[in-house]
Structure formats: C-alpha cells, structure tokens
Design an enzyme around this catalytic site. Structure first.
Site, PDB file in Angstrom:
ATOM      1  N   GLU A  99      17.577  18.884  -7.964  1.00 33.88           N
ATOM      2  CA  GLU A  99      18.331  17.793  -7.340  1.00 33.88           C
ATOM      3  C   GLU A  99      19.417  17.317  -8.292  1.00 33.88           C
ATOM      4  OE1 GLU A  99      15.553  14.790  -6.020  1.00 33.88           O
ATOM      5  OE2 GLU A  99      14.873  16.020  -4.359  1.00 33.88           O
ATOM      6  N   ARG A 129      19.362   5.410 -10.847  1.00 32.90           N
ATOM      7  CA  ARG A 129      18.132   6.216 -10.924  1.00 32.90           C
ATOM      8  C   ARG A 129      18.417   7.699 -10.729  1.00 32.90           C
ATOM      9  NH1 ARG A 129      14.347   8.107  -6.883  1.00 32.90           N
ATOM     10  NH2 ARG A 129      15.666   7.146  -5.305  1.00 32.90           N
ATOM     11  N   HIS A 154      22.283   6.365  -1.177  1.00 30.29           N
ATOM     12  CA  HIS A 154      22.068   7.805  -1.075  1.00 30.29           C
ATOM     13  C   HIS A 154      23.297   8.392  -0.393  1.00 30.29           C
ATOM     14  CE1 HIS A 154      20.320  11.692  -0.395  1.00 30.29           C
ATOM     15  NE2 HIS A 154      19.237  11.329  -1.047  1.00 30.29           N
ATOM     16  N   GLY A 161      12.373  14.481  -0.987  1.00 28.94           N
ATOM     17  CA  GLY A 161      12.662  15.456  -2.051  1.00 28.94           C
ATOM     18  C   GLY A 161      11.457  15.796  -2.906  1.00 28.94           C
ATOM     19  N   SER A 168       0.816  -1.220   0.000  1.00 29.75           N
ATOM     20  CA  SER A 168       0.000   0.000   0.000  1.00 29.75           C
ATOM     21  C   SER A 168       0.847   1.267   0.000  1.00 29.75           C
ATOM     22  CB  SER A 168      -0.958  -0.012   1.194  1.00 29.75           C
ATOM     23  OG  SER A 168      -0.224  -0.116   2.404  1.00 29.75           O
ATOM     24  N   THR A 224       7.294   5.013   0.524  1.00 32.98           N
ATOM     25  CA  THR A 224       6.625   6.226   0.042  1.00 32.98           C
ATOM     26  C   THR A 224       6.448   7.244   1.162  1.00 32.98           C
ATOM     27  OG1 THR A 224       5.399   4.903  -1.567  1.00 32.98           O
ATOM     28  CG2 THR A 224       4.491   7.081  -1.031  1.00 32.98           C
ATOM     29  N   ARG A 255      23.975  10.634  -8.080  1.00 36.89           N
ATOM     30  CA  ARG A 255      24.232  10.016  -6.773  1.00 36.89           C
ATOM     31  C   ARG A 255      25.376   9.021  -6.729  1.00 36.89           C
ATOM     32  NH1 ARG A 255      18.160   9.008  -4.811  1.00 36.89           N
ATOM     33  NH2 ARG A 255      17.810  11.226  -4.679  1.00 36.89           N
ATOM     34  N   TYR A 289       8.126   8.027   3.567  1.00 36.28           N
ATOM     35  CA  TYR A 289       9.316   8.736   4.054  1.00 36.28           C
ATOM     36  C   TYR A 289       9.996   9.552   2.957  1.00 36.28           C
ATOM     37  CZ  TYR A 289       8.412   5.811   7.998  1.00 36.28           C
ATOM     38  OH  TYR A 289       7.773   5.212   9.062  1.00 36.28           O
ATOM     39  N   SER A 330      11.500   8.078  -8.959  1.00 38.53           N
ATOM     40  CA  SER A 330      10.894   6.826  -8.494  1.00 38.53           C
ATOM     41  C   SER A 330       9.393   6.963  -8.259  1.00 38.53           C
ATOM     42  CB  SER A 330      11.594   6.392  -7.205  1.00 38.53           C
ATOM     43  OG  SER A 330      10.846   5.451  -6.549  1.00 38.53           O
ATOM     44  N   LEU A 331       9.006   8.010  -7.563  1.00 39.53           N
ATOM     45  CA  LEU A 331       7.574   8.211  -7.305  1.00 39.53           C
ATOM     46  C   LEU A 331       6.850   8.387  -8.634  1.00 39.53           C
ATOM     47  CD1 LEU A 331       7.867  10.608  -4.219  1.00 39.53           C
ATOM     48  CD2 LEU A 331       7.295   8.184  -4.180  1.00 39.53           C
ATOM     49  N   ALA A 390       2.685   2.927  -5.436  1.00 38.50           N
ATOM     50  CA  ALA A 390       2.397   2.094  -6.610  1.00 38.50           C
ATOM     51  C   ALA A 390       1.084   1.332  -6.410  1.00 38.50           C
ATOM     52  CB  ALA A 390       3.545   1.115  -6.861  1.00 38.50           C
ATOM     53  N   GLU A 422       9.041   0.293  -6.781  1.00 35.48           N
ATOM     54  CA  GLU A 422      10.459  -0.043  -6.605  1.00 35.48           C
ATOM     55  C   GLU A 422      10.779  -1.514  -6.883  1.00 35.48           C
ATOM     56  OE1 GLU A 422      12.130   1.914  -3.233  1.00 35.48           O
ATOM     57  OE2 GLU A 422      14.002   0.764  -3.349  1.00 35.48           O
ATOM     58  N   HIS A 446      19.682   2.838  -0.456  1.00 36.29           N
ATOM     59  CA  HIS A 446      18.503   3.697  -0.575  1.00 36.29           C
ATOM     60  C   HIS A 446      17.453   3.158  -1.540  1.00 36.29           C
ATOM     61  CE1 HIS A 446      16.330   7.477  -0.504  1.00 36.29           C
ATOM     62  NE2 HIS A 446      16.457   7.638  -1.808  1.00 36.29           N
TER      63      HIS A 446
HETATM   64  P1  FAD Z   1       6.540   1.342  -0.907  1.00 35.17           P
HETATM   65  O1  FAD Z   1       6.108   2.729  -0.801  1.00 35.17           O
HETATM   66  O2  FAD Z   1       7.714   0.934  -0.112  1.00 35.17           O
HETATM   67  O3  FAD Z   1       5.309   0.412  -0.515  1.00 35.17           O
HETATM   68  C1  FAD Z   1       5.486  -0.976  -0.398  1.00 35.17           C
HETATM   69  C2  FAD Z   1       4.289  -1.549   0.325  1.00 35.17           C
HETATM   70  O4  FAD Z   1       4.329  -2.958   0.277  1.00 35.17           O
HETATM   71  C3  FAD Z   1       4.232  -1.186   1.788  1.00 35.17           C
HETATM   72  O5  FAD Z   1       2.894  -0.941   2.116  1.00 35.17           O
HETATM   73  C4  FAD Z   1       4.716  -2.461   2.486  1.00 35.17           C
HETATM   74  O6  FAD Z   1       4.265  -2.616   3.797  1.00 35.17           O
HETATM   75  C5  FAD Z   1       4.106  -3.500   1.564  1.00 35.17           C
HETATM   76  N1  FAD Z   1       4.737  -4.814   1.615  1.00 35.17           N
HETATM   77  C6  FAD Z   1       6.041  -5.150   1.462  1.00 35.17           C
HETATM   78  N2  FAD Z   1       6.199  -6.470   1.520  1.00 35.17           N
HETATM   79  C7  FAD Z   1       4.970  -7.008   1.704  1.00 35.17           C
HETATM   80  C8  FAD Z   1       4.474  -8.327   1.862  1.00 35.17           C
HETATM   81  N3  FAD Z   1       5.283  -9.397   1.870  1.00 35.17           N
HETATM   82  N4  FAD Z   1       3.134  -8.503   2.027  1.00 35.17           N
HETATM   83  C9  FAD Z   1       2.294  -7.442   2.065  1.00 35.17           C
HETATM   84  N5  FAD Z   1       2.720  -6.172   1.948  1.00 35.17           N
HETATM   85  C10 FAD Z   1       4.028  -5.961   1.759  1.00 35.17           C
HETATM   86  N6  FAD Z   1      11.693   8.705  -4.482  1.00 35.17           N
HETATM   87  C11 FAD Z   1      11.356   9.803  -5.172  1.00 35.17           C
HETATM   88  O7  FAD Z   1      10.974   9.723  -6.343  1.00 35.17           O
HETATM   89  N7  FAD Z   1      11.406  11.023  -4.560  1.00 35.17           N
HETATM   90  C12 FAD Z   1      11.798  11.185  -3.274  1.00 35.17           C
HETATM   91  O8  FAD Z   1      11.812  12.288  -2.764  1.00 35.17           O
HETATM   92  C13 FAD Z   1      12.182  10.042  -2.542  1.00 35.17           C
HETATM   93  N8  FAD Z   1      12.620  10.154  -1.267  1.00 35.17           N
HETATM   94  C14 FAD Z   1      12.879   9.017  -0.556  1.00 35.17           C
HETATM   95  C15 FAD Z   1      13.240   9.124   0.790  1.00 35.17           C
HETATM   96  C16 FAD Z   1      13.421   7.988   1.557  1.00 35.17           C
HETATM   97  C17 FAD Z   1      13.804   8.111   3.003  1.00 35.17           C
HETATM   98  C18 FAD Z   1      13.281   6.715   0.960  1.00 35.17           C
HETATM   99  C19 FAD Z   1      13.470   5.480   1.766  1.00 35.17           C
HETATM  100  C20 FAD Z   1      12.957   6.610  -0.391  1.00 35.17           C
HETATM  101  C21 FAD Z   1      12.759   7.746  -1.148  1.00 35.17           C
HETATM  102  N9  FAD Z   1      12.414   7.671  -2.499  1.00 35.17           N
HETATM  103  C22 FAD Z   1      12.090   8.796  -3.189  1.00 35.17           C
HETATM  104  C23 FAD Z   1      12.154   6.383  -3.114  1.00 35.17           C
HETATM  105  C24 FAD Z   1      10.633   6.142  -3.096  1.00 35.17           C
HETATM  106  O9  FAD Z   1      10.097   6.627  -1.895  1.00 35.17           O
HETATM  107  C25 FAD Z   1      10.281   4.691  -3.229  1.00 35.17           C
HETATM  108  O10 FAD Z   1      11.007   4.104  -4.251  1.00 35.17           O
HETATM  109  C26 FAD Z   1       8.798   4.559  -3.533  1.00 35.17           C
HETATM  110  O11 FAD Z   1       8.064   5.188  -2.519  1.00 35.17           O
HETATM  111  C27 FAD Z   1       8.414   3.116  -3.662  1.00 35.17           C
HETATM  112  O12 FAD Z   1       7.023   3.029  -3.727  1.00 35.17           O
HETATM  113  P2  FAD Z   1       6.351   1.599  -3.777  1.00 35.17           P
HETATM  114  O13 FAD Z   1       4.889   1.812  -3.778  1.00 35.17           O
HETATM  115  O14 FAD Z   1       6.968   0.804  -4.830  1.00 35.17           O
HETATM  116  O15 FAD Z   1       6.818   0.914  -2.409  1.00 35.17           O
HETATM  117  C1  SIN Z   2      15.911  12.778  -1.506  1.00 39.64           C
HETATM  118  O1  SIN Z   2      15.071  13.549  -1.068  1.00 39.64           O
HETATM  119  O2  SIN Z   2      17.122  13.001  -1.533  1.00 39.64           O
HETATM  120  C2  SIN Z   2      15.446  11.478  -2.050  1.00 39.64           C
HETATM  121  C3  SIN Z   2      15.037  11.661  -3.419  1.00 39.64           C
HETATM  122  C4  SIN Z   2      15.013  10.353  -4.146  1.00 39.64           C
HETATM  123  O3  SIN Z   2      15.360   9.324  -3.599  1.00 39.64           O
HETATM  124  O4  SIN Z   2      14.662  10.392  -5.320  1.00 39.64           O
END
Ligand code: FAD
Ligand code: SIN
Length: 543
Positions: free
Chosen positions: A113, A389, A241, A47, A12, A42, A293, A44, A394-395, A15, A378, A354
């Site tokens: 950035e 990347r 990172h 940027g 959740s 997501t 990076r 956390y 990523s978002l 994505a 991701e 990261h």
């Molecule tokens: P996530 O947001 O990680 O969601 C994954 C979900 O899957 C979670 O709900 C988790 O609990 C669930 N899950 C995992 N395994 C299981 C399982 N086995 N069963 C059920 N549920 C499960 N990217 C940017 O583009 N801009 C930014 O500014 C940026 N800043 C960042 C800052 C930080 C601190 C971090 C850590 C990352 C940052 N990134 C940024 C990267 C970006 O946040 C992530 O790549 C992106 O949010 C991934 O989204 P997602 O939906 O794929 O995964």
């Molecule tokens: C950050 O804010 O530096 C993270 C941005 C990212 O991972 O794309």
C-alpha cells in the site's frame, strides 16, 4: 440501575475487544457498545494489517516508512512499539481463528500500500476487518467474565466533577470511575462504575459530509474525553482517503458511508486517471499512485478544482478478470451492484474523510491524562501516526496499545491503586418530550458535516477556518440549549458530540500556522519545523 465492575470498555471494535480478551485474564470486564456488537469501523476495514512478516523486510524499514508518512510528528518510541509487536499480534489473531489470505505455498499473502517500501500488509482478501471483528467476537463469546451490552450508548465519563460535595476532592488530578450510559432499548440511563475504563469508541468521519466511516463514527469518545478535561492533540490531522466510490445523486442527509476502494487496489497496480483518460499522479510525486495518502488526496482535489470535475477515475481494467475477482471479491461485487464492472469499466472515485490521526493523548501504555482512563484505537493519540497515518497501521496500533493498556490496568487493580468513591450520583433526567426537535437535530447535523467538508477539508485557509468556527459556535449554542430540554435519544447525543468534535478540528487547524502532513493551508503553505515540530494540544479547563 448501577453496575459495578473492575473494568469498563466503551466500544466493541478491534481496540475494545483485543483489550477485553487480555484484561479478562485478571478482571471482570463490562463492554458497552452503542449499536450491535459488530458495528464499528473495524468491521469495514479492507486493506489489512501492516507488519514485518517477510524475509526481505525489516523492522527499521517499517519504522522509517511510518515516520516519513507522519511528516516529523511521530513519536519514534510509539512507532517502534507497534512495529516490534506486530508479528506476535498477527500470530495471536491466527491463534484465535483469523483466516488471513495465503500464497499457494501456504505463507501469508502480503499486499503493498501507499508509503510502504515493502509488501507487508497481512489481509483477508478485501474483507480483513470483517474477519478480524468476527474472530475477536467469537473469542469474547467464549470468556465468562466478559459481559457485553449492545445498544448501550456512553454519554459522559464519570470524573470528579460529577461528585457531590462533601465527596468532591480538591486535588487537581482528575480520575475516571466509569461512565453514564444510555440504554437505547429501555430509554434510560445507567451508571457504570469501574476502577479502570478504556475508551475505544473509534473515529469521527461522520463529522464530514463525505466519509468512508459507518454511521457509528460520530466522534463520541473525543467529545466525552474533552468534556471530562482530558488532554487532546492533533485534531487538525484528519486523513482523507483518496479513493472512495463516487455516486451520482448523493443524499446529503444520509449517514450511509461512501464505499471505499481500498488502497490495496492501487498497490495492485491501478492507475488514477482524469476524465480524459490521462494519468496525473506522476506530476505530483515520483511514487505516483503509491505516494502517501495526503499527497494523493491533495493531487486529486487539485485536479478536480482545476477542471471543475466531480470525480477522477481509477483504472484496473488492464489486469485479468481472474486476478481482480480473486484479490478484491468484495469491491468487485459491491461495484457490480452499482453497475460498474471493475474488470471492464473505470471506477469513479473522490477523496472522503477516513481517519482521525489526532485524539486523546496517551503514553506508551495508552494511559490518558485522566487517572484510570485509557484510550486505544482511533480515538487515541499515541504518537504513532504524527501528521499522517501510514496505510494499515491503524489496526496494528489498536492491537498493540490495547495489549499494553491491559497490562497497566492489571497493575492498578493488583495494587488497589483505584478506588471508586462514595457519592457518585445517579443520572438525573430533567428533559421533556419534544418531537419537533428531531428535524432540528438532523438539520444541525447536516450543517456540521457541510461546514467541515467545505471549510475544514483537504485544503484550508484562515478565512475558511474562521468561518467554520463562527458557524460552529451558533450550532454549539443551539445544541446545548436543545440538549438541556430534549428527551435523550441517540440523535441528540450524537449531535452534541459532533459539534464538540467539529470545534476541536477547526480550532486545532487554526492554531497550526504551517502546512504539514494532512493539514494544508493556503495562508502558511510551507512546513515550519522551527515553530511547529510539536503537537497541537487542546484541553477543556472550564470544569
Ligand atoms: P471501531 O472499530 O470504530 O470501534 C468503535 C466502537 O465503539 C464501535 O463498537 C462503536 O459502536 C462503539 N462506540 C462509539 N461511540 C460509542 C458510545 N458513545 N458508546 C458506546 N459505544 C460507542 N485501518 C487499517 O489499519 N487497515 C485497513 O485496512 C483499514 N481499512 C479501513 C476501511 C474503512 C472503510 C474504514 C472506515 C477504516 C479503515 N481503517 C483501516 C481504519 C480502521 O478500521 C479503524 O481505525 C479501526 O478499526 C478503529 O478501531 P477502533 O476499535 O478504535 O474503533
Ligand atoms: C484501505 O484499504 O485502503 C484502507 C487502509 C487503511 O485505512 O489503512
């Protein structure tokens, strides 16, 4: 219990939620998520979201910046897709209530950035992820045919190899019909059957000792997909990172992530400095602190190793207090809690794992090599990021590929292209209760994180990678044995996934005999386009 639905979403974060909103227009959607609904990478993100949103920017420039960061391995079509769809995805977020930071004349405030030739990062101060996650969750809560199950941990995808004969087909093509899911509160396993499944489980930073990723990021989706036989690629490209907060007395058993000091802080002008106060980035790249990076993280790593230091500094003190607090309220207050006033003191930083640039291979509609299984966010390898990347892509990638996967699912459901077969067995629990294993589990987890950090980190070599693989092999065997006899728990499930992921990363790194993007090895220090201008594929064929 058996649950049956049109579409199962695993995860959740951005994505999973973006996909669910789109798919709910034509199907019933079940979302399972392993902790509470907001806990995700997501949540956390700091940027922001990269997109071409100003008059002095152009799609072609964003495409070029992304391709340059990706160091030859991006798929241009995938990159063009996210860049072209960016503005309308940002608008959709605004439409569901997302509050981006604005300039005094009411336009979106766009930050800069590393690796971006223009200011193009839409953000909500330094809490972009929390705002996005909340806006998406609010929207989900208003939609009747989306059902969200918290504390539901997906164990394995259901494919042909779970089918009992005589239902087992001989076709070589694999299909996915949902997942076995561990209900953490009830300590039981449910069967979630679905015509289409989206894997959106996020990253794997917790496979490393130092990471910016929260505790949920144990690479579950990569491991599940690999075990199910999906094609995986580019796992060697783990992004570090450059600037995570360094803290004395780090506890190597803790899964608490290192606090991120956003790249936007460097985009705002902050300088990297040695302990002596000397700047060093200009010795590595003419773009200085705003080089991509991989370059910045390697430069820091090199300076630390050369000097035997354990951190470098990030200096923002030359900016006014008002500006700093206004742009980075979260970073300011988090650092202040740790007695660092970033308006007056340098910030001690180190690189930390990261982001996973590799993952489950998809086409432009997020379809994986397994029929009816999609991957977005991701966990996926769509071709957007290549070997490195670009910040804040990523978002954006997650939004765009989730939209397209929903469009593809619609076709599958409308044309009845997916039928759940009879004969899918329920989960059989053969384990015993065993309490002393907990300490073995946590010790193995710590070992994996140390092995990857020491031997499969920013700088690699054949010797280090072979050592990592030998160590991983022992832990893999021990984990397999433990998994077979230990009562299910989140800890054993995560360990099982972490060791699979550790293997995938170390093995892919050993396969790639060159240095490119995020993968640098002493044994092959140069880029080799003649032989390695291609992804590193991995697939489990022992099914
Ligand atoms: P996530 O947001 O990680 O969601 C994954 C979900 O899957 C979670 O709900 C988790 O609990 C669930 N899950 C995992 N395994 C299981 C399982 N086995 N069963 C059920 N549920 C499960 N990217 C940017 O583009 N801009 C930014 O500014 C940026 N800043 C960042 C800052 C930080 C601190 C971090 C850590 C990352 C940052 N990134 C940024 C990267 C970006 O946040 C992530 O790549 C992106 O949010 C991934 O989204 P997602 O939906 O794929 O995964
Ligand atoms: C950050 O804010 O530096 C993270 C941005 C990212 O991972 O794309």
């Amino acid at each position: 219990m058996i649950f049956k639905t049109d579409i199962l979403v695993i995860g959740s974060g951005i994505a999973g939620l973006r996909f669910a909103i789109e798919a709910s227009q034509f199907a019933e959607v079940y979302i399972v998520t392993k902790k509470n609904r907001a806990e995700s990478n997501t949540n956390y993100a700091q940027g922001g979201i990269a997109s071409v949103l100003s008059k002095d920017d152009r799609a072609e420039l964003h495409v070029t910046d992304t391709l340059n960061a990706g160091d030859g391995l991006c798929n241009r079509e995938a990159v063009e897709r996210i860049v072209n769809e960016g503005p309308s995805e940002i608008q959709k977020l605004i439409d569901i209530g997302m509050q981006f930071s604005k300039t005094s004349d009411g336009k979106l405030h766009l930050a800069k950035e590393g690796g971006h030739s223009k200011s193009r990062i839409a953000h909500a101060k330094d809490l972009t992820g929390r705002e996005v996650e909340q806006a998406l969750l609010k929207k989900i809560s208003e939609i009747d045919n989306i059902h969200l199950f918290e504390n539901h941990f997906a164990i394995d995808l259901i494919t042909e190899h779970h089918l009992l004969s005589p239902y087992r087909t001989l076709s070589s093509k694999r299909h996915c019909w949902g997942a076995y899911v561990y209900d953490v509160e009830e300590s039981t396993v449910h069967t979630f059957l679905a015509k289409c499944t989206l894997l959106s489980t996020g990253g794997l930073g917790q496979a490393y000792l130092h990471t910016t990723n929260p505790a949920i990021a144990t690479g579950d989706g990569f491991a599940m997909a690999f075990r199910a036989g999906a094609l995986i690629a580019n796992m060697e490209f783990v992004q570090f990172h450059p600037t995570a907060l360094f803290e004395e007395g780090f506890d190597n058993r803790s899964t608490t992530p290192s606090f991120l000091i956003s790249e936007a802080v460097r985009g705002f002008g902050a300088k990297l400095k040695l302990k002596s106060g000397e700047e060093f980035m200009h010795n590595y790249d003419e773009r200085g602190e705003l080089a991509p990076r991989d370059i910045v993280a390697r430069a820091i790593d090199n300076e630390l190793k050369k000097r035997g230091d354990n951190f470098v500094y990030l200096d923002l003190t030359f900016k006014s207090m008002d500006e700093i607090v206004n742009h980075f309220p979260h970073i300011y207050s988090k650092c202040l809690e740790k007695n660092i006033d970033i308006t007056k003191n340098y910030i001690p930083v180190i690189p930390a794992a990261h982001y996973a640039c590799g993952g489950v291979v998809t086409d432009l509609n997020a379809q994986t090599s397994i029929e009816n299984l999609f991957a977005s966010g991701e966990v996926s390898m769509t071709g957007v990021h290549g070997a490195n990347r670009l910040a804040s892509n990523s978002l954006l990638e997650a939004l765009v590929f989730s939209k397209y996967s929903a469009i593809d699912c619609k076709k599958i459901l409308k044309e009845s292209l997916s039928q759940i077969p009879d004969g899918i067995p329920e989960w059989v629990d053969t384990s015993e209760i065993s309490t002393e294993e907990k300490v073995l589990i946590s010790q193995s987890r710590r070992e994996i994180r140390e092995i990857l950090w020491e031997y499969v980190g920013i700088v690699r070599s054949n010797e280090r990678l072979n050592r990592a693989l030998r160590r991983c092999h022992i832990i893999y065997e021990e984990t397999k044995n433990m998994y077979n006899v230990t009562k299910l728990s989140e800890e054993i499930l995560e360990l099982r996934n972490l060791i699979d992921v550790a293997y995938l990363i170390a093995k892919s790194a050993l396969i790639r005999k060159e240095s490119r993007g995020l993968h640098f090895t002493f044994d092959y220090p140069n880029r080799d386009d003649q032989n390695w201008l291609k992804p590193t594929y991995m697939q489990n064929l022992n099914l």
